[in-house]
Design a protein around this motif. Structure first.
Motif, mmCIF file in Angstrom:
data_model
loop_
_atom_site.group_PDB
_atom_site.id
_atom_site.type_symbol
_atom_site.label_atom_id
_atom_site.label_comp_id
_atom_site.label_asym_id
_atom_site.label_seq_id
_atom_site.Cartn_x
_atom_site.Cartn_y
_atom_site.Cartn_z
ATOM 1 N N UNK A 194 -16.339 0.474 4.898
ATOM 2 C CA UNK A 194 -15.334 0.253 3.795
ATOM 3 C C UNK A 194 -14.376 1.624 3.834
ATOM 4 N N UNK A 195 -13.100 1.329 3.754
ATOM 5 C CA UNK A 195 -12.215 2.619 3.755
ATOM 6 C C UNK A 195 -11.749 2.791 2.440
ATOM 7 N N UNK A 196 -12.172 3.681 1.581
ATOM 8 C CA UNK A 196 -12.079 4.152 0.197
ATOM 9 C C UNK A 196 -10.667 4.761 0.068
ATOM 10 N N UNK A 197 -10.014 5.115 1.148
ATOM 11 C CA UNK A 197 -8.733 5.711 1.278
ATOM 12 C C UNK A 197 -7.490 4.600 0.977
ATOM 13 N N UNK A 198 -7.044 4.335 -0.040
ATOM 14 C CA UNK A 198 -5.974 3.481 -0.483
ATOM 15 C C UNK A 198 -4.825 4.039 -0.941
ATOM 16 N N UNK A 199 -3.826 3.501 -0.783
ATOM 17 C CA UNK A 199 -2.542 4.021 -1.207
ATOM 18 C C UNK A 199 -2.537 3.441 -2.974
ATOM 19 N N UNK A 200 -1.471 4.391 -3.579
ATOM 20 C CA UNK A 200 -1.167 3.811 -5.081
ATOM 21 C C UNK A 200 -0.798 2.382 -5.081
ATOM 22 N N UNK A 201 -0.023 1.915 -4.392
ATOM 23 C CA UNK A 201 0.221 0.470 -4.078
ATOM 24 C C UNK A 201 -0.924 -0.308 -4.102
ATOM 25 N N UNK A 202 -1.593 -0.260 -3.126
ATOM 26 C CA UNK A 202 -2.937 -1.009 -2.916
ATOM 27 C C UNK A 202 -3.577 -0.806 -4.015
ATOM 28 N N UNK A 203 -3.887 0.276 -4.938
ATOM 29 C CA UNK A 203 -4.535 0.485 -5.989
ATOM 30 C C UNK A 203 -4.351 -0.706 -7.065
ATOM 31 N N UNK A 204 -2.990 -0.435 -7.157
ATOM 32 C CA UNK A 204 -2.403 -1.296 -8.224
ATOM 33 C C UNK A 204 -2.354 -2.968 -8.006
ATOM 34 N N UNK A 205 -2.457 -3.404 -6.772
ATOM 35 C CA UNK A 205 -2.457 -4.539 -6.356
ATOM 36 C C UNK A 205 -4.016 -4.849 -6.526
ATOM 37 N N UNK A 206 -4.707 -4.044 -6.277
ATOM 38 C CA UNK A 206 -6.411 -4.454 -6.481
ATOM 39 C C UNK A 206 -6.743 -4.526 -7.990
#
Length: 81
Positions: free
Chosen positions: A1-13
């Motif tokens: 699992x890749x814990x490095x996500x963008x701010x956009x990806x975090x918001x979507x999650x």
């Protein structure tokens, strides 16, 4: 699992988590309708990084590790769902 996500990806999650808590099971089409077509590459990225899974009905769910990671991010001052 890749814990490095963008701010956009975090918001979507966080948005997916919010909809799941409300009893909704959004598909990629549902999210594209709500958030715009530009959400699709972010969803593919989250799937590839192991944050999301797709069930037999094409509904998006947070993976077990994705749920834990979001909970951890919220606890340290991340976005509130």
């Amino acid at each position: 699992m890749d814990f490095n996500i963008t701010a956009e990806e975090e918001g979507i999650a966080f948005r997916i988590a919010e909809r799941l808590r409300a009893g909704d099971s959004p598909t990629d089409d549902d999210l594209a309708e709500e958030l715009g077509e530009d959400v699709r590459p972010h969803l593919r990225s989250l799937l590839g990084k192991g944050w999301l899974v797709v069930d037999a009905d094409r509904s998006l769910k947070l993976s077990t590790i994705g749920q834990a990671a979001l909970s951890s991010r919220r606890d340290v001052g991340g976005a509130q769902a």
